[in-house]
Motif scaffolding. Structure first.
Motif, mmCIF file in Angstrom:
data_model
loop_
_atom_site.group_PDB
_atom_site.id
_atom_site.type_symbol
_atom_site.label_atom_id
_atom_site.label_comp_id
_atom_site.label_asym_id
_atom_site.label_seq_id
_atom_site.Cartn_x
_atom_site.Cartn_y
_atom_site.Cartn_z
ATOM 1 N N ILE A 47 0.834 -1.209 0.000
ATOM 2 C CA ILE A 47 0.000 0.000 0.000
ATOM 3 C C ILE A 47 0.866 1.255 0.000
ATOM 4 C CG2 ILE A 47 -1.604 1.360 1.381
ATOM 5 C CD1 ILE A 47 -3.157 -1.175 1.956
ATOM 6 N N HIS A 48 1.966 1.248 0.718
ATOM 7 C CA HIS A 48 2.828 2.433 0.739
ATOM 8 C C HIS A 48 3.392 2.726 -0.657
ATOM 9 C CE1 HIS A 48 3.636 1.980 5.352
ATOM 10 N NE2 HIS A 48 2.350 2.119 5.040
ATOM 11 N N ALA A 49 3.840 1.696 -1.366
ATOM 12 C CA ALA A 49 4.346 1.886 -2.729
ATOM 13 C C ALA A 49 3.222 2.367 -3.648
ATOM 14 C CB ALA A 49 4.958 0.589 -3.248
ATOM 15 N N LEU A 50 2.031 1.810 -3.476
ATOM 16 C CA LEU A 50 0.881 2.203 -4.293
ATOM 17 C C LEU A 50 0.502 3.661 -4.031
ATOM 18 C CD1 LEU A 50 -1.340 1.541 -6.300
ATOM 19 C CD2 LEU A 50 -2.577 0.380 -4.449
ATOM 20 N N CYS A 51 0.506 4.073 -2.783
ATOM 21 C CA CYS A 51 0.227 5.476 -2.449
ATOM 22 C C CYS A 51 1.254 6.393 -3.099
ATOM 23 C CB CYS A 51 0.231 5.680 -0.936
ATOM 24 S SG CYS A 51 -1.210 5.014 -0.098
ATOM 25 N N ASP A 52 2.532 6.028 -3.010
ATOM 26 C CA ASP A 52 3.565 6.860 -3.624
ATOM 27 C C ASP A 52 3.382 6.948 -5.141
ATOM 28 O OD1 ASP A 52 5.027 8.072 -1.637
ATOM 29 O OD2 ASP A 52 6.616 6.566 -1.612
ATOM 30 N N ALA A 53 2.958 5.861 -5.770
ATOM 31 C CA ALA A 53 2.725 5.879 -7.212
ATOM 32 C C ALA A 53 1.574 6.814 -7.568
ATOM 33 C CB ALA A 53 2.450 4.466 -7.717
ATOM 34 N N ILE A 54 0.494 6.760 -6.801
ATOM 35 C CA ILE A 54 -0.649 7.648 -7.053
ATOM 36 C C ILE A 54 -0.247 9.099 -6.819
ATOM 37 C CG2 ILE A 54 -2.952 8.320 -6.252
ATOM 38 C CD1 ILE A 54 -3.411 5.274 -5.633
ATOM 39 N N LEU A 55 0.422 9.353 -5.705
ATOM 40 C CA LEU A 55 0.854 10.719 -5.407
ATOM 41 C C LEU A 55 1.829 11.233 -6.464
ATOM 42 C CD1 LEU A 55 1.272 10.370 -1.548
ATOM 43 C CD2 LEU A 55 -0.490 11.716 -2.739
ATOM 44 N N GLY A 56 2.699 10.368 -6.946
ATOM 45 C CA GLY A 56 3.632 10.757 -7.988
ATOM 46 C C GLY A 56 2.919 11.120 -9.282
ATOM 47 N N ALA A 57 1.925 10.326 -9.663
ATOM 48 C CA ALA A 57 1.162 10.624 -10.875
ATOM 49 C C ALA A 57 0.435 11.959 -10.746
ATOM 50 C CB ALA A 57 0.167 9.504 -11.156
ATOM 51 N N LEU A 58 0.061 12.314 -9.528
ATOM 52 C CA LEU A 58 -0.632 13.579 -9.280
ATOM 53 C C LEU A 58 0.336 14.740 -9.043
ATOM 54 C CD1 LEU A 58 -3.353 12.236 -6.823
ATOM 55 C CD2 LEU A 58 -3.700 12.903 -9.228
ATOM 56 N N ALA A 59 1.630 14.450 -8.979
ATOM 57 C CA ALA A 59 2.664 15.438 -8.662
ATOM 58 C C ALA A 59 2.400 16.091 -7.308
ATOM 59 C CB ALA A 59 2.784 16.492 -9.770
ATOM 60 N N LEU A 60 2.042 15.252 -6.316
ATOM 61 C CA LEU A 60 1.718 15.740 -4.974
ATOM 62 C C LEU A 60 2.691 15.250 -3.904
ATOM 63 C CD1 LEU A 60 -2.193 15.430 -4.970
ATOM 64 C CD2 LEU A 60 -0.801 17.506 -5.191
ATOM 65 N N GLY A 61 3.929 14.983 -4.290
ATOM 66 C CA GLY A 61 4.912 14.578 -3.292
ATOM 67 C C GLY A 61 4.878 13.093 -3.009
ATOM 68 N N ASP A 62 5.190 12.748 -1.762
ATOM 69 C CA ASP A 62 5.245 11.336 -1.388
ATOM 70 C C ASP A 62 4.462 11.079 -0.110
ATOM 71 O OD1 ASP A 62 6.969 11.793 0.918
ATOM 72 O OD2 ASP A 62 8.628 11.995 -0.476
ATOM 73 N N ILE A 63 4.356 9.829 0.230
ATOM 74 C CA ILE A 63 3.556 9.415 1.378
ATOM 75 C C ILE A 63 4.064 10.030 2.685
ATOM 76 C CG2 ILE A 63 4.819 7.259 1.755
ATOM 77 C CD1 ILE A 63 2.109 5.930 2.384
ATOM 78 N N GLY A 64 5.374 10.221 2.788
ATOM 79 C CA GLY A 64 5.945 10.810 3.994
ATOM 80 C C GLY A 64 5.528 12.263 4.202
ATOM 81 N N GLN A 65 5.254 12.967 3.116
ATOM 82 C CA GLN A 65 4.778 14.345 3.230
ATOM 83 C C GLN A 65 3.325 14.397 3.699
ATOM 84 O OE1 GLN A 65 6.084 15.158 -0.904
ATOM 85 N NE2 GLN A 65 6.841 17.084 -0.060
ATOM 86 N N HIS A 66 2.538 13.419 3.290
ATOM 87 C CA HIS A 66 1.119 13.389 3.645
ATOM 88 C C HIS A 66 0.882 12.739 5.008
ATOM 89 C CE1 HIS A 66 -0.591 14.765 -0.240
ATOM 90 N NE2 HIS A 66 0.627 14.412 -0.647
ATOM 91 N N PHE A 67 1.714 11.760 5.347
ATOM 92 C CA PHE A 67 1.575 11.024 6.608
ATOM 93 C C PHE A 67 2.940 10.881 7.262
ATOM 94 C CE2 PHE A 67 -1.547 9.508 3.520
ATOM 95 C CZ PHE A 67 -2.722 9.828 4.167
ATOM 96 N N PRO A 68 3.498 11.966 7.788
ATOM 97 C CA PRO A 68 4.864 11.905 8.333
ATOM 98 C C PRO A 68 4.985 10.933 9.510
ATOM 99 C CG PRO A 68 3.843 14.059 8.774
ATOM 100 C CD PRO A 68 2.883 13.283 7.931
ATOM 101 N N PRO A 69 6.045 10.132 9.507
ATOM 102 C CA PRO A 69 6.238 9.190 10.606
ATOM 103 C C PRO A 69 6.460 9.879 11.941
ATOM 104 C CG PRO A 69 8.003 8.990 8.973
ATOM 105 C CD PRO A 69 7.027 9.987 8.458
ATOM 106 N N SER A 70 6.783 11.152 11.918
ATOM 107 C CA SER A 70 6.968 11.906 13.164
ATOM 108 C C SER A 70 5.630 12.285 13.810
ATOM 109 C CB SER A 70 7.765 13.178 12.878
ATOM 110 O OG SER A 70 7.092 13.981 11.915
ATOM 111 N N ASP A 71 4.538 12.111 13.084
ATOM 112 C CA ASP A 71 3.210 12.477 13.591
ATOM 113 C C ASP A 71 2.599 11.282 14.321
ATOM 114 O OD1 ASP A 71 0.510 13.146 13.990
ATOM 115 O OD2 ASP A 71 0.406 14.269 12.116
ATOM 116 N N PRO A 72 2.338 11.404 15.629
ATOM 117 C CA PRO A 72 1.808 10.280 16.397
ATOM 118 C C PRO A 72 0.428 9.802 15.935
ATOM 119 C CG PRO A 72 1.884 12.284 17.741
ATOM 120 C CD PRO A 72 2.575 12.593 16.450
ATOM 121 N N ARG A 73 -0.290 10.605 15.163
ATOM 122 C CA ARG A 73 -1.607 10.170 14.660
ATOM 123 C C ARG A 73 -1.509 8.921 13.798
ATOM 124 N NH1 ARG A 73 -4.086 14.954 11.407
ATOM 125 N NH2 ARG A 73 -1.911 15.089 10.812
#
Length: 163
Positions: A47-73
């Motif tokens: 799923i993480h690779a799939l999210c990055d592929a979708i975000l890349g196609a949209l030119a919206l960065g990567d999964i870490g920008q949308h769901f940073p591992p530093s965020d406890p949520r």
């Protein structure tokens, strides 16, 4: 050249080290394994690779920008929530998944017995027909970290088409 092609292509890659546990989450499916993965969320590399592929196609960065591992949520969260978010971003912008091609790279666990369940789960999460989602696997011939059984990786390619 006039007009748009009305398609976009994206690719993604993710990797996690093995750690304590008795299963791995792959494509939204709980796969029994002698180890789990070291991750902030549930560590679903597919799923993480799939999210990055979708975000890349949209030119919206990567999964870490949308769901940073530093965020406890996002601690321990089901990665399907990430995929639903990325799919919603695509739809909001007038795109839908044409197809996704996913490859899991590991020596173990064996992916074949779980590939169909992964396809079904991913297709349902994305709201597409199952024939739009391919899940396959390969080993790295005992080379590198996956070959030594230290972790697992996945890569994804997607085609988005305008709605």
């Amino acid at each position: 050249m006039q007009g748009n092609l009305n398609i976009r292509i994206g690719q993604g890659f993710d990797v996690h080290a093995f750690g304590e546990g008795d299963h791995v989450m792959l494509g939204g499916v709980r796969v029994p394994h002698a180890q789990g993965v070291v991750a902030h969320s549930d560590g679903d590399v597919v799923i993480h690779a799939l999210c990055d592929a979708i975000l890349g196609a949209l030119a919206l960065g990567d999964i870490g920008q949308h769901f940073p591992p530093s965020d406890p949520r996002w601690k321990g969260v089901d990665s399907s929530a990430f995929l639903r978010h990325c799919n919603a971003l695509a739809r909001e912008r007038g795109w839908t998944l044409g197809n996704a091609d996913l490859t899991v790279i590991c020596e173990r666990p064996k992916i074949g017995p779980h590939a169909q369940a992964m396809r079904e789960t991913l297709a349902a999460t994305l709201g597409v027909d199952i024939d739009a989602v391919s899940v396959k696997a390969t080993t790295s011939e005992r080379l590198g970290f996956t070959g030594r059984g230290e972790g697992i990786a996945a890569q994804a390619a997607v085609l988005l088409q305008s709605v």
